[in-house]
Design a protein around this motif. Sequence first.
Motif, PDB file in Angstrom:
ATOM      1  N   LYS A  50     -37.517 -25.929  38.230  1.00  0.00           N
ATOM      2  CA  LYS A  50     -36.399 -26.068  37.288  1.00  0.00           C
ATOM      3  C   LYS A  50     -35.300 -26.960  37.867  1.00  0.00           C
ATOM      4  N   ILE A  51     -34.963 -26.743  39.136  1.00  0.00           N
ATOM      5  CA  ILE A  51     -33.927 -27.567  39.770  1.00  0.00           C
ATOM      6  C   ILE A  51     -34.392 -29.011  39.888  1.00  0.00           C
ATOM      7  N   HIS A  52     -35.678 -29.197  40.247  1.00  0.00           N
ATOM      8  CA  HIS A  52     -36.200 -30.546  40.412  1.00  0.00           C
ATOM      9  C   HIS A  52     -36.182 -31.323  39.106  1.00  0.00           C
ATOM     10  N   ILE A  74     -36.479 -30.498  47.370  1.00  0.00           N
ATOM     11  CA  ILE A  74     -36.298 -29.381  46.435  1.00  0.00           C
ATOM     12  C   ILE A  74     -37.648 -28.700  46.280  1.00  0.00           C
ATOM     13  N   HIS A  75     -37.777 -27.537  46.900  1.00  0.00           N
ATOM     14  CA  HIS A  75     -39.074 -26.868  46.999  1.00  0.00           C
ATOM     15  C   HIS A  75     -38.835 -25.386  47.243  1.00  0.00           C
ATOM     16  N   ALA A  76     -39.845 -24.586  46.950  1.00  0.00           N
ATOM     17  CA  ALA A  76     -39.733 -23.135  47.123  1.00  0.00           C
ATOM     18  C   ALA A  76     -39.450 -22.728  48.564  1.00  0.00           C
ATOM     19  N   MET A  77     -39.726 -23.614  49.530  1.00  0.00           N
ATOM     20  CA  MET A  77     -39.492 -23.268  50.934  1.00  0.00           C
ATOM     21  C   MET A  77     -38.003 -23.117  51.247  1.00  0.00           C
ATOM     22  N   VAL A 106     -31.220 -18.658  44.771  1.00  0.00           N
ATOM     23  CA  VAL A 106     -31.176 -18.652  43.304  1.00  0.00           C
ATOM     24  C   VAL A 106     -32.161 -17.620  42.760  1.00  0.00           C
ATOM     25  N   TRP A 107     -33.339 -17.549  43.368  1.00  0.00           N
ATOM     26  CA  TRP A 107     -34.339 -16.552  42.935  1.00  0.00           C
ATOM     27  C   TRP A 107     -33.798 -15.137  43.103  1.00  0.00           C
ATOM     28  N   ASN A 113     -21.805 -28.705  45.692  1.00  0.00           N
ATOM     29  CA  ASN A 113     -22.746 -28.701  44.569  1.00  0.00           C
ATOM     30  C   ASN A 113     -23.887 -27.710  44.786  1.00  0.00           C
ATOM     31  N   SER A 114     -24.334 -27.576  46.020  1.00  0.00           N
ATOM     32  CA  SER A 114     -25.373 -26.596  46.327  1.00  0.00           C
ATOM     33  C   SER A 114     -24.839 -25.175  46.146  1.00  0.00           C
ATOM     34  N   LEU A 115     -23.618 -24.934  46.627  1.00  0.00           N
ATOM     35  CA  LEU A 115     -23.029 -23.598  46.496  1.00  0.00           C
ATOM     36  C   LEU A 115     -22.837 -23.237  45.029  1.00  0.00           C
ATOM     37  N   ASP A 116     -22.451 -24.200  44.217  1.00  0.00           N
ATOM     38  CA  ASP A 116     -22.335 -23.948  42.783  1.00  0.00           C
ATOM     39  C   ASP A 116     -23.689 -23.587  42.176  1.00  0.00           C
ATOM     40  N   THR A 117     -24.735 -24.266  42.627  1.00  0.00           N
ATOM     41  CA  THR A 117     -26.080 -24.026  42.097  1.00  0.00           C
ATOM     42  C   THR A 117     -26.532 -22.592  42.328  1.00  0.00           C
ATOM     43  N   CYS A 118     -26.206 -22.037  43.506  1.00  0.00           N
ATOM     44  CA  CYS A 118     -26.654 -20.674  43.803  1.00  0.00           C
ATOM     45  C   CYS A 118     -25.517 -19.650  43.787  1.00  0.00           C
ATOM     46  N   SER A 119     -24.363 -20.051  43.262  1.00  0.00           N
ATOM     47  CA  SER A 119     -23.229 -19.124  43.072  1.00  0.00           C
ATOM     48  C   SER A 119     -22.795 -18.457  44.373  1.00  0.00           C
TER      49      SER A 119
END
Length: 493
Positions: free
Chosen positions: A109-111, A127-130, A137-138, A191-197
């Motif tokens: 979704k992010i990718h 941008i990967h599950a690793m 986010v998960w 921007n990363s911190l916003d993505t994962c709150s």
Amino acid sequence: MDPYVIGIDLGTGSAKALAVNRSGDLIDRAQVAYPTVCPEHGYQEQVPELVWQAFIKCVSRITANLRLPPVGISLSSAMHSIIPMDQEGNPLMNAIIWADNRSASVAKKIHQSAAAEMLYEQTGTPIHAMTPLCKIVWLKENEPALFQKANKFISIKEYVWLKLFGEYEVDYSIASASGLMDIEKLTWNANSLDTCSLRPDQLSSLVNASHSRTCSDDALRALLGVSAQTRFFAGASDGCLANIGSFATEEGMMALTIGTSGAVRILSKSPMQNFKDMTFNYRLDDSAYICGGPTNNGGLILKWYAEKLLEKKLDTADDYSALFRTLIDTQPGADGLVFLPYLMGERAPIWNSNACGVFFGMRGDHRQPHFTRAVIEGISMALYDIAHGMIENGLAVKQIHVSGGFVHSEEWLQILANIFGTRICLINTADASAMGAAFLGLKSVGLIQSYEEVKPAQIREFEPEPEPVAAYRELFAKYRSLFERVAPLMTGA
């Protein structure tokens, strides 16, 4: 006795510690294994306390053997782990490690989002599950109560550092592999911190590789066998330190590691951005980047083939030698048999968690040695595929330094030289990440001024051979074409 340092690597399956003197000589070693926990399909976790106990045992065994405290201890660690911590500094769950795939849908979704390329360029992380970014986010979406309770999100190395000093600190190298750090500004990326709150105070303080502390806990010092003067260095990630440990620190020198998984890396003064292949750009320290790509499918695939299909163990050097001897009567290209080694999905350069393994081109005259060669060539092709994308973007590679648990096979090293078309150099056979940590420790305490001071005199080289090189160029084109054609048939691809 001469002063020495310990380099210790917290790996996927064990902690490995190497004691090294000022000449770079290995004078002692210790290794303690711990299990990987798999509570559900696609989940891969570690128990933080077991990693901490392995750290203690490795260090204390060396100090007991040598009967002298080290002047320094430098840390290395596998990348991409994440542990939610409560207010009291206790883990709320096991560490989710790099191999965990539960956040694959989040990564996809992010990718596919408009912010994907910006996030990649700012953080240098595929941008990967690793990645911890996707894992957090998960957790936010699937474990909201746990996410809300979490006071901090840290890596397994930060957990060990916390147990040692009671401080939340993380080196630039581990942080730069999280998807959460701005690799150029050396700060947490908004921007990363916003993505994962997340808030910045939910992450550790960022420090350089040479950042050090001493242990003030008398009981812990006694347990470890260290002194009040022993300096503990934050160090870096296993991949970055493997470049130091294999002396791939000059322009045009590539590091290639084959362990359970594998990686191709080069040191650079600036990032090598490539959103299509998502080349990683991790920090070694505040002045250098390590750029390259990882594969899921390294030596693990050869063990799978030997143990599951041949029903043969691969536990010793003799086991590997016996397997490689069967290749004598086969030619490069395995007489048309091609193997895609993606049994564990794949990271670079295809970034497809749903990729799977394929044997293609089987005929009635193929024998077991052809399958063995195809498996080895397939693993090697996956590694070359990473380097090929970097070379196409202008990277000039003059030689490759290899490390990892599978460097003892001369036959495999020659195959790699022929597939890459480049000289392969085996500098030392010790664990390159732990050795790199030790060398960093030597330099940080002032026992050496340059890594060249501890470079071994003996270097084994494997030169590419013209006819196999030409054959492998044709095979690589077939290998890439095969994957592109079958990828749509792979579940979810």
